[in-house]
Design an enzyme around this catalytic site. Sequence first.
Site, PDB file in Angstrom:
ATOM      1  CB  ALA A  65      -0.794   0.058   1.194  1.00 11.59           C
ATOM      2  CB  SER A 109      -4.251   0.192  -7.787  1.00  9.67           C
ATOM      3  OG  SER A 109      -4.180   0.995  -8.498  1.00  9.67           O
ATOM      4  CE  LYS A 112      -7.972  10.674  -6.746  1.00  8.98           C
ATOM      5  NZ  LYS A 112      -8.872   9.609  -5.947  1.00  8.98           N
ATOM      6  CE  LYS A 124      -1.512   2.908  -6.241  1.00  5.31           C
ATOM      7  NZ  LYS A 124      -0.600   2.151  -5.263  1.00  5.31           N
ATOM      8  CG  ASN A 149     -11.021   9.625  -2.413  1.00  2.84           C
ATOM      9  OD1 ASN A 149      -9.868   9.520  -2.803  1.00  2.84           O
ATOM     10  ND2 ASN A 149     -11.649  10.739  -2.788  1.00  2.84           N
ATOM     11  CG  LEU A 151     -15.029   8.393   4.082  1.00  4.71           C
ATOM     12  CD1 LEU A 151     -16.481   8.266   4.427  1.00  4.71           C
ATOM     13  CD2 LEU A 151     -14.584   9.812   3.790  1.00  4.71           C
ATOM     14  N   GLY A 152     -11.220   8.189   6.485  1.00  6.90           N
ATOM     15  CA  GLY A 152     -10.247   7.791   7.780  1.00  6.90           C
ATOM     16  C   GLY A 152      -9.113   7.145   7.435  1.00  6.90           C
ATOM     17  CB  VAL A 157     -11.456  14.413   2.516  1.00  7.20           C
ATOM     18  CG1 VAL A 157     -12.654  13.631   2.714  1.00  7.20           C
ATOM     19  CG2 VAL A 157     -11.641  16.020   2.338  1.00  7.20           C
TER      20      VAL A 157
END
Length: 166
Positions: A65, A109, A112, A124, A149, A151-152, A157
């Site tokens: 990662a 990955s 995007k 990527k 994305n 979260l956390g 964000v």
Amino acid sequence: RQIARFEPQLLVLLEQNEFALSSIEQEFTRLWPAQRIAPAIGDVRNSARIEAVLSQYRPEVLFHAAAYKHVPLMENENAWEAVQNNVLGTLRLARAAQALHVGRFVLISTDKAVNPTNVMGASKRLAEQVCQSLQRDAGTRFVMVRFGNVLGSTGSVIPTFREQIA
């Protein structure tokens, strides 16, 4: 954290950032005291360190990662750093995994990487292609997964939203 739910014999945590590694080590000690962990400082771009860690612990599964993932930051002056980390780091780690007979290599990955429009997405996508090109009938099995994305996660964000709300 999610891997710990499967109660592996040993969870090796390889991290470039000393503070991040120390933080996750403390979290595991507090929340999962029975889970054996091995914290190791290292950079995926450092072949010698990668080979040393893999040789020492001989993992069955490797989750990769490590990535520079902030889109605006990875453009222009930082583009080559993104390529070195995301593409060449993946290549070095994947080759070491093959050489040391790691059973499964899981590349984390990003969404995007689909028709990339920026350096981070392109790097990527190239990392995915590196893994695909190394896939052979026998030996290390390469698996690529794409996430949006999360979260956390580091760099998500959520902290920005908290600051804006405050």
